[in-house]
Write a protein that holds these residues in place. Structure first.
Motif, mmCIF file in Angstrom:
data_model
loop_
_atom_site.group_PDB
_atom_site.id
_atom_site.type_symbol
_atom_site.label_atom_id
_atom_site.label_comp_id
_atom_site.label_asym_id
_atom_site.label_seq_id
_atom_site.Cartn_x
_atom_site.Cartn_y
_atom_site.Cartn_z
ATOM 1 N N ASN A 1 -8.507 6.590 7.159
ATOM 2 C CA ASN A 1 -9.821 7.204 7.325
ATOM 3 C C ASN A 1 -10.864 6.189 7.777
ATOM 4 O O ASN A 1 -11.662 6.448 8.688
ATOM 5 N N ARG A 2 -10.858 5.033 7.143
ATOM 6 C CA ARG A 2 -11.832 3.993 7.522
ATOM 7 C C ARG A 2 -11.634 3.563 8.976
ATOM 8 O O ARG A 2 -12.614 3.374 9.710
ATOM 9 N N GLN A 3 -10.392 3.417 9.382
ATOM 10 C CA GLN A 3 -10.120 3.017 10.753
ATOM 11 C C GLN A 3 -10.513 4.114 11.733
ATOM 12 O O GLN A 3 -11.056 3.856 12.806
ATOM 13 N N TRP A 4 -10.266 5.358 11.330
ATOM 14 C CA TRP A 4 -10.614 6.498 12.183
ATOM 15 C C TRP A 4 -12.124 6.573 12.404
ATOM 16 O O TRP A 4 -12.584 6.806 13.525
ATOM 17 N N VAL B 1 -3.954 6.718 3.198
ATOM 18 C CA VAL B 1 -4.809 7.761 3.751
ATOM 19 C C VAL B 1 -6.243 7.258 3.891
ATOM 20 O O VAL B 1 -6.911 7.491 4.904
ATOM 21 N N PHE B 2 -6.738 6.543 2.888
ATOM 22 C CA PHE B 2 -8.107 6.038 2.923
ATOM 23 C C PHE B 2 -8.261 4.898 3.924
ATOM 24 O O PHE B 2 -9.297 4.773 4.584
ATOM 25 N N ALA B 3 -7.229 4.100 4.052
ATOM 26 C CA ALA B 3 -7.262 3.042 5.057
ATOM 27 C C ALA B 3 -7.305 3.659 6.459
ATOM 28 O O ALA B 3 -8.051 3.195 7.339
ATOM 29 N N MET C 1 0.850 -1.197 0.000
ATOM 30 C CA MET C 1 0.000 0.000 0.000
ATOM 31 C C MET C 1 0.885 1.246 0.000
ATOM 32 O O MET C 1 1.775 1.387 0.846
ATOM 33 N N ASN C 2 0.653 2.151 -0.978
ATOM 34 C CA ASN C 2 1.451 3.370 -1.011
ATOM 35 C C ASN C 2 0.867 4.413 -0.057
ATOM 36 O O ASN C 2 -0.196 4.217 0.540
ATOM 37 N N LEU C 3 1.578 5.516 0.067
ATOM 38 C CA LEU C 3 1.174 6.543 1.032
ATOM 39 C C LEU C 3 -0.209 7.088 0.727
ATOM 40 O O LEU C 3 -1.018 7.300 1.645
#
Length: 209
Positions: free
Chosen positions: A11-14, A7-9, A1-3
């Motif tokens: 976001n989902r966890q957040w 970010v989206f990963a 997974m790149n940077l």
């Protein structure tokens, strides 16, 4: 997974973590905002007001640009201030610069930056207004730090020139105008304690728009 994808990963966890702590968190956020602060700061990626102010989402209305300027030809900045004052009715307007600011450094270096020249010229004007004080300082490092502070002071004055700020303050003591400098190397915020009452002569020179 790149940077970028991370970010989206994140976001989902957040979202998952926030809902676990408070199932109504996003519903409250969607209801609207009532911030007490308007923060106008530099776009520098190292300066994150929510972190060093210790505030939560919904408590600070934020506008950022290079070198935290509020020039008289910037309808973007003026629109932000007007909305914050007239509609959000913020109690405090903060202009926050930071030591080591690249925009202020560019003004000191006097280099040709192409399209950026017109923006940096606003800081050149600050230097011109305070040339005697700045040129009397012992070295370039001292001039750099002091120009950061004086730039904040001039932007506070620009805020005070606005008719809707004057009108709001005529009804009470708000919004109050504050000048800060964030010290990146220390993580601390310096309140310059700028008293607008000391600048009646400077403000009287301008027609309120």
């Amino acid at each position: 997974m790149n940077l970028y994808e991370s970010v989206f990963a994140h976001n989902r966890q957040w979202v998952t973590d926030q809902l676990a702590l408070d199932p109504e968190y996003f519903n409250r956020m969607a209801d609207g905002q009532q911030p007490e602060f308007l923060y106008i700061g530099c776009s520098d990626s190292r300066v994150q007001p929510e972190d060093f102010m210790g505030v939560k989402p919904g408590e600070v209305f934020v506008h950022r640009n290079i070198a935290n300027l509020v020039p008289n030809n910037d309808t973007n900045a003026y629109s932000v201030v007007q909305y914050a004052v007239q509609h959000l009715q913020v109690q405090h307007i903060i202009i926050c610069g930071h030591y080591g600011c690249g925009g202020v450094r560019a003004a000191l270096d006097n280099k040709d930056l192409g399209a950026l020249n017109s923006w940096i010229r606003n800081i050149d004007d600050v230097y011109r207004l305070h040339r005697q004080e700045l040129d009397a300082l012992p070295d370039e490092a001292a001039r750099f730090r002091r120009l950061v502070e004086l730039n904040v002071q001039e932007q506070c004055l620009n805020i005070m020139k606005l008719s809707y700020v004057q009108q709001a303050r005529a009804k009470g003591d708000y919004p109050r105008i504050h000048g800060w400098v964030y010290d990146i190397a220390q993580g601390t915020v310096v309140d310059l304690k700028i008293n607008m009452a000391n600048f009646k002569e400077e403000l009287a020179l301008y027609r309120l728009d």
